[in-house]
Design an enzyme around this catalytic site. Structure first.
Site, PDB file in Angstrom:
ATOM      1  N   GLU A 131     -49.868  -7.373 -23.759  1.00  0.00           N
ATOM      2  CA  GLU A 131     -48.642  -7.466 -23.591  1.00  0.00           C
ATOM      3  C   GLU A 131     -47.876  -8.623 -23.452  1.00  0.00           C
ATOM      4  O   GLU A 131     -48.548  -9.536 -22.693  1.00  0.00           O
ATOM      5  CB  GLU A 131     -48.389  -6.518 -22.315  1.00  0.00           C
ATOM      6  CG  GLU A 131     -47.040  -5.661 -22.435  1.00  0.00           C
ATOM      7  CD  GLU A 131     -47.150  -4.440 -23.554  1.00  0.00           C
ATOM      8  OE1 GLU A 131     -46.465  -4.733 -24.585  1.00  0.00           O
ATOM      9  OE2 GLU A 131     -47.779  -3.496 -23.239  1.00  0.00           O
ATOM     10  N   HIS A 132     -46.823  -8.867 -24.179  1.00  0.00           N
ATOM     11  CA  HIS A 132     -46.141 -10.246 -23.957  1.00  0.00           C
ATOM     12  C   HIS A 132     -47.254 -11.464 -24.729  1.00  0.00           C
ATOM     13  O   HIS A 132     -46.921 -12.480 -24.286  1.00  0.00           O
ATOM     14  CB  HIS A 132     -45.523 -10.574 -22.734  1.00  0.00           C
ATOM     15  CG  HIS A 132     -44.531  -9.960 -22.329  1.00  0.00           C
ATOM     16  ND1 HIS A 132     -43.147  -9.946 -22.854  1.00  0.00           N
ATOM     17  CD2 HIS A 132     -44.462  -8.735 -21.694  1.00  0.00           C
ATOM     18  CE1 HIS A 132     -42.417  -9.067 -22.345  1.00  0.00           C
ATOM     19  NE2 HIS A 132     -43.144  -8.345 -21.397  1.00  0.00           N
ATOM     20  N   THR A 133     -47.912 -10.970 -25.631  1.00  0.00           N
ATOM     21  CA  THR A 133     -48.721 -11.767 -26.400  1.00  0.00           C
ATOM     22  C   THR A 133     -48.074 -12.030 -27.963  1.00  0.00           C
ATOM     23  O   THR A 133     -48.419 -12.931 -28.561  1.00  0.00           O
ATOM     24  CB  THR A 133     -50.298 -11.259 -26.358  1.00  0.00           C
ATOM     25  OG1 THR A 133     -50.215  -9.942 -26.829  1.00  0.00           O
ATOM     26  CG2 THR A 133     -51.160 -11.527 -25.172  1.00  0.00           C
ATOM     27  N   SER A 166     -24.540   8.646 -37.116  1.00  0.00           N
ATOM     28  CA  SER A 166     -25.787   9.239 -36.539  1.00  0.00           C
ATOM     29  C   SER A 166     -25.595  10.850 -36.127  1.00  0.00           C
ATOM     30  O   SER A 166     -24.515  11.312 -35.804  1.00  0.00           O
ATOM     31  CB  SER A 166     -26.049   8.433 -35.020  1.00  0.00           C
ATOM     32  OG  SER A 166     -26.685   9.167 -34.114  1.00  0.00           O
ATOM     33  N   SER A 177     -37.559   2.411 -29.960  1.00  0.00           N
ATOM     34  CA  SER A 177     -36.760   3.166 -30.405  1.00  0.00           C
ATOM     35  C   SER A 177     -35.970   2.397 -31.412  1.00  0.00           C
ATOM     36  O   SER A 177     -35.646   2.659 -32.755  1.00  0.00           O
ATOM     37  CB  SER A 177     -35.488   3.875 -29.462  1.00  0.00           C
ATOM     38  OG  SER A 177     -35.027   3.211 -28.795  1.00  0.00           O
ATOM     39  N   GLU A 191     -33.825  -8.126 -35.912  1.00  0.00           N
ATOM     40  CA  GLU A 191     -33.383  -7.893 -34.184  1.00  0.00           C
ATOM     41  C   GLU A 191     -33.373  -9.048 -33.731  1.00  0.00           C
ATOM     42  O   GLU A 191     -32.772  -9.448 -32.962  1.00  0.00           O
ATOM     43  CB  GLU A 191     -34.771  -6.965 -33.776  1.00  0.00           C
ATOM     44  CG  GLU A 191     -34.436  -6.815 -32.528  1.00  0.00           C
ATOM     45  CD  GLU A 191     -35.004  -5.444 -31.774  1.00  0.00           C
ATOM     46  OE1 GLU A 191     -35.490  -4.743 -32.787  1.00  0.00           O
ATOM     47  OE2 GLU A 191     -35.075  -5.195 -30.491  1.00  0.00           O
ATOM     48  N   ASP A 205     -43.817  -4.069 -32.616  1.00  0.00           N
ATOM     49  CA  ASP A 205     -43.306  -2.896 -32.579  1.00  0.00           C
ATOM     50  C   ASP A 205     -42.876  -2.623 -34.197  1.00  0.00           C
ATOM     51  O   ASP A 205     -43.339  -1.378 -34.742  1.00  0.00           O
ATOM     52  CB  ASP A 205     -41.872  -2.794 -31.804  1.00  0.00           C
ATOM     53  CG  ASP A 205     -42.160  -3.115 -30.483  1.00  0.00           C
ATOM     54  OD1 ASP A 205     -43.323  -3.414 -30.098  1.00  0.00           O
ATOM     55  OD2 ASP A 205     -41.135  -3.498 -29.693  1.00  0.00           O
TER      56      ASP A 205
HETATM   57  C1  GLA Z   1     -40.956  -5.529 -26.439  1.00  0.00           C
HETATM   58  C2  GLA Z   1     -40.997  -6.378 -27.920  1.00  0.00           C
HETATM   59  C3  GLA Z   1     -42.331  -6.606 -28.472  1.00  0.00           C
HETATM   60  C4  GLA Z   1     -43.365  -7.270 -27.236  1.00  0.00           C
HETATM   61  C5  GLA Z   1     -43.299  -6.405 -26.172  1.00  0.00           C
HETATM   62  C6  GLA Z   1     -44.067  -7.146 -25.028  1.00  0.00           C
HETATM   63  O1  GLA Z   1     -41.702  -4.282 -27.057  1.00  0.00           O
HETATM   64  O2  GLA Z   1     -40.132  -5.645 -28.784  1.00  0.00           O
HETATM   65  O3  GLA Z   1     -42.251  -7.541 -29.560  1.00  0.00           O
HETATM   66  O4  GLA Z   1     -42.990  -8.464 -26.996  1.00  0.00           O
HETATM   67  O5  GLA Z   1     -42.078  -6.321 -25.646  1.00  0.00           O
HETATM   68  O6  GLA Z   1     -45.329  -7.122 -25.221  1.00  0.00           O
END
Ligand code: GLA
Length: 386
Positions: free
Chosen positions: A32-34, A66, A125, A158, A170
């Site tokens: 996470e956050h990598t 939508s 989402s 994004e 994501d």
């Molecule tokens: C969100 C971001 C991802 C990632 C996570 C943390 O989901 O969209 O790119 O950075 O936070 O791991």
């Protein structure tokens, strides 16, 4: 809403038959956050998805509606907005803008978007809408892109259009996910390995119902802190281009010189990358006990070093400990609210869901939502008839 209903809704809205594209949300098992530090992540696509139904138009208009959200948005492909409008359609328009910047030409398009990924729950989402929209728009464009190219383009939309400086995780897993598997993704090279999830295990996702907002939140501040960390190390060691390149030794060598907050952030990223690679090995060897420990360590590090958890996420993680069938769990996604992901043996899933919900509610007063998920395939066109 079923896909057949979406098609009917489309026909009554646009008087045409659509093609329909699906792109899933995701959970992240660890890492996470990598991703925006060129590191490693281990996400899986899940069944919650966004759907984009589309048909061509004779003019140059892009019409977006939508099935859930109000409004008809009408744009012209010859003068798409340069900046976000602040509406939900930004995720679609941003993708259209990026596709045009790639030099892809479009005739007009009708779009109807439907999604069942819980919004603001950290299950991506927005990436799902972006990827489904990209596939739909591309079906009417004059050129094809590969799925990894689509993932990168959606991320760019994004970053530059919506204004959330997210990494590639994501969008990539929404494109490339595979049923029954997580992906061990190297976010620098975009090489990945499939990590089979044992058939007896379910991904139980527990929604704290606390919403997070990446675009305006602390997320971009964390990114800036990581960039500051990179500048610090790059000055001292030119082989550092991202926190991915910082070794434990290097971190230790300069730990006294780094400002304390930066030290915490960098330590999380360096160790989380190590944990993620070890988790992939443990998972491959069927060592779920070790996988569970690593997930717990990851959560603690996100709570104490990276400081992106919140009380409700911590309560949810604590509530899972010791429940029957529980193998490991932690917060998943950006943090500041949203969901935890738990590996749970299938036969215990129902009891797990009931008991964790009771415990969480007793401690927080919030009724959570519990979703029992499996890893699903990534983005695809749905076969007709619906
Ligand atoms: C969100 C971001 C991802 C990632 C996570 C943390 O989901 O969209 O790119 O950075 O936070 O791991």
């Amino acid at each position: 809403m079923k896909v057949a209903e979406l098609a009917v809704h489309f026909e009554s809205t646009y008087a045409d038959r659509p093609r329909v594209y699906r792109a899933p949300g995701r959970v992240n098992l660890i890492g996470e956050h990598t991703d925006y530090n060129d590191g490693f992540v281990m996400p899986a696509a899940i069944g919650f998805s966004a759907y984009a139904a589309t048909s061509p138009r004779r003019d140059r208009k892009l019409l977006i509606r939508s099935a859930e959200y109000p409004g008809t948005f009408e744009f012209d492909f010859d003068c798409l907005p340069r900046q976000r409008t602040g509406d939900w359609c930004d995720y679609v328009v941003g993708v259209a803008v990026m596709l045009q910047q790639e030099g892809i030409r479009f005739a007009g398009s009708n779009l109807l978007i439907h999604g069942d990924v819980p919004v603001g729950a950290g299950l991506s989402s927005s990436a799902a809408i972006e990827v489904a929209s990209a596939l739909a728009l591309l079906s009417l464009g004059d050129r094809r892109l590969t799925l990894p190219e689509i993932a990168q383009l959606c991320r760019k939309a994004e970053n530059t259009f919506v204004g959330a400086r997210v990494g590639i995780m994501d969008q990539f897993v929404s494109c490339m996910g595979k049923a029954g598997h997580a992906l061990l993704l190297d976010c620098r090279s975009l090489d990945f390995q499939l990590a089979p999830i044992p058939a007896r295990i379910r991904l139980v996702v527990c929604n704290t119902m606390v919403k997070h907002d990446l675009a305006t939140g602390t997320y971009n501040i964390r990114r800036a802190e990581c960039e500051e960390g990179v500048r610090f190390f790059a000055k001292r060691n030119p082989s550092v281009h991202a926190l991915r390149d910082v070794t434990t030794d290097l971190l230790q060598q300069y730990s006294r010189e780094l400002p304390p907050t930066l030290l915490k952030r960098c330590t999380h990223v360096v160790e989380e990358n190590q944990r993620t690679r070890e988790a992939a090995r443990a998972f491959a060897e069927g060592n779920l006990a070790r996988m569970g420990e690593l997930m717990r360590d990851s959560h603690n590090s996100l709570r104490d070093l990276y400081e992106v958890s919140c009380r409700e996420l911590d309560v949810m993680v604590d509530s899972a400990q010791g429940l029957p069938g529980f193998l490991g769990g932690r917060m998943t996604g950006g943090g500041f609210g949203g969901c935890t992901v738990n590996l749970v043996e299938e036969q215990h899933c129902a009891e797990f869901a009931t008991r964790i919900a009771e415990q969480f509610q007793a401690e927080t007063g919030i009724t959570p939502q519990i979703y029992t998920c499996s890893a699903e395939d990534g983005a695809q066109e749905l076969p007709q008839p619906f």
